[in-house]
Design an enzyme around this catalytic site. Structure first.
Site, PDB file in Angstrom:
ATOM      1  N   LYS A 158       0.747 -19.621 -47.655  1.00  0.00           N
ATOM      2  CA  LYS A 158      -0.003 -20.469 -48.603  1.00  0.00           C
ATOM      3  C   LYS A 158      -1.510 -20.272 -48.437  1.00  0.00           C
ATOM      4  CE  LYS A 158       1.679 -24.485 -47.192  1.00  0.00           C
ATOM      5  NZ  LYS A 158       2.598 -24.080 -46.111  1.00  0.00           N
ATOM      6  N   ARG A 184       8.058 -27.966 -36.731  1.00  0.00           N
ATOM      7  CA  ARG A 184       7.380 -27.999 -38.033  1.00  0.00           C
ATOM      8  C   ARG A 184       8.357 -27.645 -39.152  1.00  0.00           C
ATOM      9  NH1 ARG A 184       2.431 -24.139 -37.339  1.00  0.00           N
ATOM     10  NH2 ARG A 184       1.779 -24.857 -39.385  1.00  0.00           N
ATOM     11  N   ARG A 213       2.623 -33.375 -48.646  1.00  0.00           N
ATOM     12  CA  ARG A 213       3.708 -32.989 -47.737  1.00  0.00           C
ATOM     13  C   ARG A 213       4.794 -34.055 -47.675  1.00  0.00           C
ATOM     14  NH1 ARG A 213       0.363 -29.320 -44.375  1.00  0.00           N
ATOM     15  NH2 ARG A 213       1.667 -28.152 -42.933  1.00  0.00           N
ATOM     16  N   ARG A 251       0.648 -14.715 -35.285  1.00  0.00           N
ATOM     17  CA  ARG A 251      -0.676 -15.063 -35.809  1.00  0.00           C
ATOM     18  C   ARG A 251      -1.628 -15.357 -34.651  1.00  0.00           C
ATOM     19  NH1 ARG A 251      -0.396 -19.386 -40.734  1.00  0.00           N
ATOM     20  NH2 ARG A 251      -0.582 -20.923 -39.082  1.00  0.00           N
ATOM     21  N   ARG A 286      -2.557 -20.629 -31.750  1.00  0.00           N
ATOM     22  CA  ARG A 286      -2.686 -22.076 -31.962  1.00  0.00           C
ATOM     23  C   ARG A 286      -1.486 -22.785 -31.355  1.00  0.00           C
ATOM     24  NH1 ARG A 286      -3.925 -22.578 -38.330  1.00  0.00           N
ATOM     25  NH2 ARG A 286      -2.082 -23.867 -38.107  1.00  0.00           N
TER      26      ARG A 286
HETATM   27  P1  AMP Z   1      -1.287 -26.568 -41.873  1.00  0.00           P
HETATM   28  O1  AMP Z   1      -2.455 -25.766 -41.436  1.00  0.00           O
HETATM   29  O2  AMP Z   1      -1.286 -26.874 -43.343  1.00  0.00           O
HETATM   30  O3  AMP Z   1       0.033 -26.001 -41.406  1.00  0.00           O
HETATM   31  O4  AMP Z   1      -1.429 -28.009 -41.157  1.00  0.00           O
HETATM   32  C1  AMP Z   1      -1.484 -28.117 -39.755  1.00  0.00           C
HETATM   33  C2  AMP Z   1      -1.035 -29.496 -39.333  1.00  0.00           C
HETATM   34  O5  AMP Z   1      -1.907 -30.483 -39.903  1.00  0.00           O
HETATM   35  C3  AMP Z   1       0.359 -29.897 -39.792  1.00  0.00           C
HETATM   36  O6  AMP Z   1       1.371 -29.409 -38.944  1.00  0.00           O
HETATM   37  C4  AMP Z   1       0.249 -31.423 -39.757  1.00  0.00           C
HETATM   38  O7  AMP Z   1       0.302 -31.900 -38.425  1.00  0.00           O
HETATM   39  C5  AMP Z   1      -1.179 -31.654 -40.259  1.00  0.00           C
HETATM   40  N1  AMP Z   1      -1.219 -31.808 -41.739  1.00  0.00           N
HETATM   41  C6  AMP Z   1      -1.826 -30.986 -42.645  1.00  0.00           C
HETATM   42  N2  AMP Z   1      -1.663 -31.424 -43.898  1.00  0.00           N
HETATM   43  C7  AMP Z   1      -0.928 -32.556 -43.801  1.00  0.00           C
HETATM   44  C8  AMP Z   1      -0.399 -33.477 -44.759  1.00  0.00           C
HETATM   45  N3  AMP Z   1      -0.594 -33.316 -46.082  1.00  0.00           N
HETATM   46  N4  AMP Z   1       0.316 -34.533 -44.291  1.00  0.00           N
HETATM   47  C9  AMP Z   1       0.517 -34.730 -42.978  1.00  0.00           C
HETATM   48  N5  AMP Z   1       0.070 -33.896 -42.019  1.00  0.00           N
HETATM   49  C10 AMP Z   1      -0.657 -32.811 -42.422  1.00  0.00           C
END
Ligand code: AMP
Length: 214
Positions: free
Chosen positions: A13, A171, A88, A127, A160
């Site tokens: 994404k 996740r 989400r 990554r 990370r």
């Molecule tokens: P991402 O980089 O989009 O995978 O986000 C990393 C982490 O941030 C996720 O695993 C969640 O812990 C948190 N996070 C990001 N966006 C959201 C969201 N819309 N709702 C809840 N947690 C989020």
């Protein structure tokens, strides 16, 4: 154009959002990046978010909705945006719909990027992020490098915490239980475009643009 890039963590994404953002000239809004920035700055809720993110869990809907309200209220979102990582949960999807009405904006299109779980785990495991600028690379891209090609920081690549295998599995579980229902929410209401996420980023991007232009 208002787009939501939807898909499991690691499906691409972020990469697609960046390409689309520069081609369509609309901002890329990644809630994960916004949270990581708050973690870096050690703001009060940045500290709380860090623990949740490191466990691979979701930050609360209240916090996420307030982040997105602030972000979409900024002038650069007026002519369109690409959401990456939001909504989400169904609660977030409903709140986004209400917010779009408040802001006099049309409904969004949802681009659902699909890839199988094995591929996703491999991608996330390989990554590496730069701890200075946050840019993500594959192991192959940085194999011979000791400086970040984006910001020049030295020896700054790291895995990370949320890309480690057990956190990835968590996740993916949360994606299936809490985030996949969001897809049905949009299927029942509007336009969902399914895109095959396997292939190089250009191929995936070409098929997104082709579908959007139909
Ligand atoms: P991402 O980089 O989009 O995978 O986000 C990393 C982490 O941030 C996720 O695993 C969640 O812990 C948190 N996070 C990001 N966006 C959201 C969201 N819309 N709702 C809840 N947690 C989020």
């Amino acid at each position: 154009m208002r787009l939501i890039l939807f898909g499991a963590p690691g499906v691409g994404k972020g990469t697609q959002a960046k390409i689309l953002s520069s081609k369509l000239n609309i901002p890329h809004i990644s809630t994960g990046d916004i949270l990581r920035e708050s973690v870096k700055n050690q703001t009060e809720w940045g500290k709380k978010a860090q623990e949740i993110m490191n466990r691979g869990e979701l930050v609360s809907d209240d916090i996420m909705i307030s982040i997105i309200k602030t972000r979409l209220g900024k002038p650069d979102s007026k002519n369109g945006f690409i959401l990456d990582g939001f909504p989400r949960t169904e609660v977030q999807a409903q709140a986004l719909d209400e917010l779009l009405v408040e802001l006099n904006m049309n409904k969004v299109s949802v681009v659902n990027i699909v890839a199988d779980e094995k591929e996703i785990i491999n991608r996330l495991n390989s990554r590496r992020a730069c701890k200075e600028c946050g840019k993500i690379f594959t192991i192959d891209q940085i194999a011979e490098l000791d400086k970040c090609p984006n910001c020049g920081a030295e020896n700054s690549f790291y895995l990370r915490d949320d890309d480690k295998t057990d956190v990835i599995k968590k996740r993916l579980e949360i994606f299936k239980s809490s985030t996949l229902p969001v897809l049905n929410y949009y299927k029942n209401r509007g336009r969902v475009i399914a895109i095959n996420g396997i292939g190089n980023s250009k191929e995936v991007n070409d098929s997104i643009l082709l579908e959007l232009n139909k």
